[in-house]
Structure formats: C-alpha cells, structure tokens
Design a protein around this motif. Structure first.
Motif, PDB file in Angstrom:
ATOM      1  N   GLY A   9      84.497 -16.532  28.622  1.00 13.68           N
ATOM      2  CA  GLY A   9      84.494 -17.535  29.674  1.00 13.68           C
ATOM      3  C   GLY A   9      83.449 -17.172  30.718  1.00 13.68           C
ATOM      4  O   GLY A   9      82.649 -16.239  30.522  1.00 13.68           O
ATOM      5  N   ALA A  10      83.482 -17.884  31.817  1.00 11.18           N
ATOM      6  CA  ALA A  10      82.432 -17.773  32.833  1.00 11.18           C
ATOM      7  C   ALA A  10      82.184 -16.331  33.288  1.00 11.18           C
ATOM      8  O   ALA A  10      81.058 -15.975  33.639  1.00 11.18           O
ATOM      9  N   GLY A  11      83.223 -15.489  33.263  1.00 10.74           N
ATOM     10  CA  GLY A  11      83.078 -14.116  33.762  1.00 10.74           C
ATOM     11  C   GLY A  11      82.061 -13.296  32.998  1.00 10.74           C
ATOM     12  O   GLY A  11      81.450 -12.385  33.570  1.00 10.74           O
ATOM     13  N   ILE A  12      81.818 -13.612  31.725  1.00  6.08           N
ATOM     14  CA  ILE A  12      80.838 -12.794  30.984  1.00  6.08           C
ATOM     15  C   ILE A  12      79.424 -13.072  31.488  1.00  6.08           C
ATOM     16  O   ILE A  12      78.543 -12.226  31.376  1.00  6.08           O
ATOM     17  N   SER A  13      79.216 -14.229  32.085  1.00  2.00           N
ATOM     18  CA  SER A  13      77.875 -14.564  32.592  1.00  2.00           C
ATOM     19  C   SER A  13      77.742 -14.296  34.085  1.00  2.00           C
ATOM     20  O   SER A  13      76.669 -14.498  34.653  1.00  2.00           O
ATOM     21  N   ALA A  14      78.824 -13.829  34.725  1.00  2.79           N
ATOM     22  CA  ALA A  14      78.792 -13.626  36.184  1.00  2.79           C
ATOM     23  C   ALA A  14      77.722 -12.610  36.576  1.00  2.79           C
ATOM     24  O   ALA A  14      76.979 -12.814  37.541  1.00  2.79           O
ATOM     25  N   GLU A  15      77.626 -11.515  35.801  1.00  3.56           N
ATOM     26  CA  GLU A  15      76.650 -10.481  36.171  1.00  3.56           C
ATOM     27  C   GLU A  15      75.211 -10.915  35.877  1.00  3.56           C
ATOM     28  O   GLU A  15      74.270 -10.251  36.286  1.00  3.56           O
ATOM     29  N   PHE A  21      84.021 -20.337  37.877  1.00  2.00           N
ATOM     30  CA  PHE A  21      84.555 -21.604  38.402  1.00  2.00           C
ATOM     31  C   PHE A  21      85.637 -21.381  39.449  1.00  2.00           C
ATOM     32  O   PHE A  21      85.665 -22.039  40.481  1.00  2.00           O
ATOM     33  N   ARG A  22      86.556 -20.426  39.175  1.00  6.59           N
ATOM     34  CA  ARG A  22      87.761 -20.331  39.998  1.00  6.59           C
ATOM     35  C   ARG A  22      87.839 -19.100  40.883  1.00  6.59           C
ATOM     36  O   ARG A  22      88.780 -18.948  41.629  1.00  6.59           O
ATOM     37  N   ASP A  23      86.866 -18.188  40.786  1.00  8.42           N
ATOM     38  CA  ASP A  23      86.886 -17.044  41.713  1.00  8.42           C
ATOM     39  C   ASP A  23      86.513 -17.562  43.101  1.00  8.42           C
ATOM     40  O   ASP A  23      86.005 -18.675  43.238  1.00  8.42           O
ATOM     41  N   SER A  24      86.738 -16.726  44.136  1.00  9.22           N
ATOM     42  CA  SER A  24      86.322 -17.183  45.467  1.00  9.22           C
ATOM     43  C   SER A  24      84.796 -17.338  45.459  1.00  9.22           C
ATOM     44  O   SER A  24      84.072 -16.505  44.909  1.00  9.22           O
ATOM     45  N   GLY A  25      84.313 -18.446  46.002  1.00  2.00           N
ATOM     46  CA  GLY A  25      82.872 -18.760  45.931  1.00  2.00           C
ATOM     47  C   GLY A  25      82.483 -19.427  44.626  1.00  2.00           C
ATOM     48  O   GLY A  25      81.308 -19.714  44.392  1.00  2.00           O
ATOM     49  N   GLY A  26      83.456 -19.658  43.741  1.00  2.00           N
ATOM     50  CA  GLY A  26      83.177 -20.267  42.433  1.00  2.00           C
ATOM     51  C   GLY A  26      82.752 -21.734  42.548  1.00  2.00           C
ATOM     52  O   GLY A  26      82.884 -22.352  43.609  1.00  2.00           O
ATOM     53  N   THR A 173      87.636 -14.855  31.253  1.00  2.00           N
ATOM     54  CA  THR A 173      88.215 -16.197  31.391  1.00  2.00           C
ATOM     55  C   THR A 173      89.577 -16.088  32.064  1.00  2.00           C
ATOM     56  O   THR A 173      90.364 -15.195  31.743  1.00  2.00           O
ATOM     57  N   SER A 174      89.832 -17.009  32.992  1.00  2.00           N
ATOM     58  CA  SER A 174      91.119 -16.991  33.690  1.00  2.00           C
ATOM     59  C   SER A 174      92.231 -17.556  32.802  1.00  2.00           C
ATOM     60  O   SER A 174      93.392 -17.531  33.192  1.00  2.00           O
ATOM     61  N   LEU A 175      91.878 -18.043  31.635  1.00  2.00           N
ATOM     62  CA  LEU A 175      92.841 -18.659  30.700  1.00  2.00           C
ATOM     63  C   LEU A 175      93.664 -19.766  31.391  1.00  2.00           C
ATOM     64  O   LEU A 175      94.852 -19.896  31.174  1.00  2.00           O
ATOM     65  N   ASN A 176      92.966 -20.511  32.219  1.00  2.00           N
ATOM     66  CA  ASN A 176      93.608 -21.613  32.943  1.00  2.00           C
ATOM     67  C   ASN A 176      93.404 -22.957  32.274  1.00  2.00           C
ATOM     68  O   ASN A 176      94.109 -23.909  32.588  1.00  2.00           O
ATOM     69  N   VAL A 177      92.364 -23.047  31.446  1.00  2.00           N
ATOM     70  CA  VAL A 177      91.994 -24.364  30.926  1.00  2.00           C
ATOM     71  C   VAL A 177      92.432 -24.499  29.461  1.00  2.00           C
ATOM     72  O   VAL A 177      92.037 -23.707  28.615  1.00  2.00           O
ATOM     73  N   TYR A 178      93.248 -25.494  29.228  1.00  2.00           N
ATOM     74  CA  TYR A 178      93.736 -25.778  27.876  1.00  2.00           C
ATOM     75  C   TYR A 178      92.924 -26.923  27.289  1.00  2.00           C
ATOM     76  O   TYR A 178      92.407 -27.739  28.025  1.00  2.00           O
ATOM     77  N   ILE A 193      94.937  -7.554  21.037  1.00  2.00           N
ATOM     78  CA  ILE A 193      94.124  -8.415  21.901  1.00  2.00           C
ATOM     79  C   ILE A 193      93.627  -7.571  23.069  1.00  2.00           C
ATOM     80  O   ILE A 193      94.435  -6.990  23.809  1.00  2.00           O
ATOM     81  N   TYR A 194      92.321  -7.456  23.205  1.00  2.00           N
ATOM     82  CA  TYR A 194      91.717  -6.715  24.316  1.00  2.00           C
ATOM     83  C   TYR A 194      91.213  -7.717  25.346  1.00  2.00           C
ATOM     84  O   TYR A 194      90.527  -8.670  24.987  1.00  2.00           O
ATOM     85  N   ILE A 195      91.587  -7.476  26.618  1.00  2.00           N
ATOM     86  CA  ILE A 195      91.163  -8.383  27.687  1.00  2.00           C
ATOM     87  C   ILE A 195      90.217  -7.624  28.613  1.00  2.00           C
ATOM     88  O   ILE A 195      90.624  -6.608  29.198  1.00  2.00           O
ATOM     89  N   ILE A 196      88.996  -8.087  28.722  1.00  2.00           N
ATOM     90  CA  ILE A 196      88.053  -7.470  29.671  1.00  2.00           C
ATOM     91  C   ILE A 196      87.898  -8.416  30.849  1.00  2.00           C
ATOM     92  O   ILE A 196      87.389  -9.541  30.705  1.00  2.00           O
ATOM     93  N   ASP A 197      88.352  -7.961  32.019  1.00  2.00           N
ATOM     94  CA  ASP A 197      88.294  -8.805  33.215  1.00  2.00           C
ATOM     95  C   ASP A 197      88.616  -7.891  34.411  1.00  2.00           C
ATOM     96  O   ASP A 197      89.547  -7.097  34.332  1.00  2.00           O
ATOM     97  N   PRO A 198      87.855  -8.006  35.500  1.00  2.00           N
ATOM     98  CA  PRO A 198      88.169  -7.146  36.648  1.00  2.00           C
ATOM     99  C   PRO A 198      89.466  -7.543  37.333  1.00  2.00           C
ATOM    100  O   PRO A 198      90.047  -6.766  38.089  1.00  2.00           O
ATOM    101  N   ASN A 199      89.908  -8.763  37.087  1.00  2.00           N
ATOM    102  CA  ASN A 199      91.158  -9.239  37.702  1.00  2.00           C
ATOM    103  C   ASN A 199      92.233  -9.403  36.639  1.00  2.00           C
ATOM    104  O   ASN A 199      91.941  -9.431  35.443  1.00  2.00           O
TER     105      ASN A 199
END
Ligand code: OAD
Length: 228
Positions: A9-15, A21-26, A173-178, A193-199
């Motif tokens: 999701g979007a987090g892999i392209s953040a860096e 989309f949904r982080d603060s400032g998203g 990915t925040s796994l918010n979108v179905y 299942i491995y989840i890579i996410d700072p949050n």
C-alpha cells in the motif's frame, strides 16, 4: 520455489516521497475522496479530477523507487514473488519486480470513459490529460483508476494468488480499504503473514509477525528472516 505474495500500500512508496492517504498530512487530509476519487466526482467536476491525477502523475516523474521496492526484487532470487499492490504508482515496475497486479489501477494509464478496454499508456513527456482528449471512438479519456464505489476487476485474480501463498507479506497499508484488505483472509490457515509498517495495523493473530519499521529498513529484516 515457495510462493511469496506481497500486498503493498501507500506506505511502501512513502520513503520515495509520495504521501500516504490516511497518515497525518496524508492526501485525504488535503482532498476529499468525494471530490476526486469517485465516479460522482468525475460527473460533477471532471476538471478537478483531471487536475488531481495530472498532479499525481507529475509527482511520480519526480520520485524514485526506494529500498522497500528494491528489496522485493532481491527476494525474487529465493522465492516466486507475486506483488499485489493497491498503489497506482509504477515504482514496483521501475524497481524491476516481475509480477505485479494493480488492484486500484495505474496512474500512467488512461482509458475511454465509455469502453473500459480501450486503455492508453501515457508517455512521461505527455503525462497530462485534458478535458476534450478522446479515445479512438470519440469518448473522453479518464484516469485508469479504480474509484471508490467501482468494481475491482483484478480482485478475483488476486484472491487466487493469495490462496496459493506459502508466505504473505503486507507492507505499508492501513488495511482500511475493502475489498483489498480482505485478501489477508484468503491465505491457508498455516501461512505466516509478515506485516511491515511503522504503525500498528490489523489485529493480533498467531500467524502474524510484525516488523514495526519503515519499508526500506523492514524489508532488510524480512530478507534476513526469510533467508535464515
Ligand atoms: P493508507 O494511507 O491508508 O495507509 C498507509 C500505511 O502505510 C499506514 O498503515 C502507515 O502506517 C504506513 N506507513 C507510513 N509510512 C511508512 C513507511 N515508511 N514504510 C511502511 N509503511 C508506512 O494507504 P493504503 O492502505 O495504501 O485507493 O490505502 C488504500 C487505498 O486507499 C489506496 O489504494 C487508495 C486510498 O484511498 C484509491 O485511491 C482507490
């Protein structure tokens, strides 16, 4: 080789410099989904929607893949890697990943408003579309994006791939979108299942392993774990 399926999701392209989309400032803090990412928005104000996606394309030309994307290419040495991305950028392609499914469409493509199979890839020097740009049958071109409220044509294929996963990795990915988020429920029961996410995302489950880091650091840990 084992099947390694990666949901990004979007987090892999953040860096790389693309806002999530949904982080603060998203992005959804600056724009409302209803104004730019629904079929109704396209009917109501196509100029605004067109401008929004032209800006996203311009930004894409200015960024590069980061080690999150590149690490997934590395993993192709050891696994049969299939990427299922919710991202509309082309950073997985530019990093060199071989197998990529775009669940929510692709920024660099546009399609006929009327005939969904008439799709064009925009050249970097011609990334803007304008109201009045038509397909060969005379219908307006629209972004090749799956908007909220539209069907997700690649979902069925993504489900089949996820069902065959020996390992599932979820990155940024925040796994918010179905329905995209529902894919994590299609693995076999024993599939790790491995989840890579700072949050923190999702729920605790015995088969879920959290790597609480940004994508480029997290992927290094993942490679070490999977190679061991
Ligand atoms: P979100 O913005 O909802 O979630 C981004 C996730 O990335 C969050 O869990 C963050 O914690 C995480 N994150 C932030 N920085 C990170 C980093 N450096 N490394 C790894 N993870 C990081 O984005 P998505 O879940 O992708 O759809 O959103 C799903 C869909 O909603 C998008 O495809 C888009 C959007 O509306 C459409 O436009 C149709």
């Amino acid at each position: 080789m084992k099947n390694l399926v990666v949901l990004t999701g979007a987090g892999i392209s953040a860096e790389s410099g693309i806002s999530t989309f949904r982080d603060s400032g998203g992005l959804w803090e600056q724009y409302s989904i209803e104004d730019v990412a629904t079929p109704e928005a396209w009917v109501k104000n196509p100029q605004l929607v067109t401008d929004f996606y032209n800006q996203r394309r311009k930004q894409l030309l200015e960024v590069e893949p980061n080690y999150g994307h590149i690490g997934l290419v590395e993993l192709e040495k050891y696994f049969n890697v299939q990427i299922i991305t919710q991202n509309v950028d082309n950073l997985h392609e530019r990093a060199g990943s071989k197998n990529i499914i775009h669940l929510h469409g692709e920024l660099i493509k546009v399609r006929s408003e009327r005939f969904e199979n008439i799709i064009y890839e925009l050249k970097p020097e011609n990334y803007e579309i304008k109201i009045g740009d038509k397909c060969e049958k005379g219908y307006q071109l629209r972004p090749h994006i799956v908007w909220f409220g539209e069907a997700v044509p690649m979902l069925e294929q993504a489900v089949k791939i996820t069902e065959k996963a020996d390992i599932l990795v979820v990155i940024g990915t925040s796994l918010n979108v179905y329905p995209a988020a529902s894919l994590v429920h299609y693995t076999r029961r024993d599939t790790p299942i491995y989840i890579i996410d700072p949050n923190s995302v999702a729920i605790n489950n015995p088969n879920w392993y959290y790597i609480k880091k940004g994508a480029s650091e997290g992927i290094k840990d993942l490679i070490e774990i999977l190679k061991a």
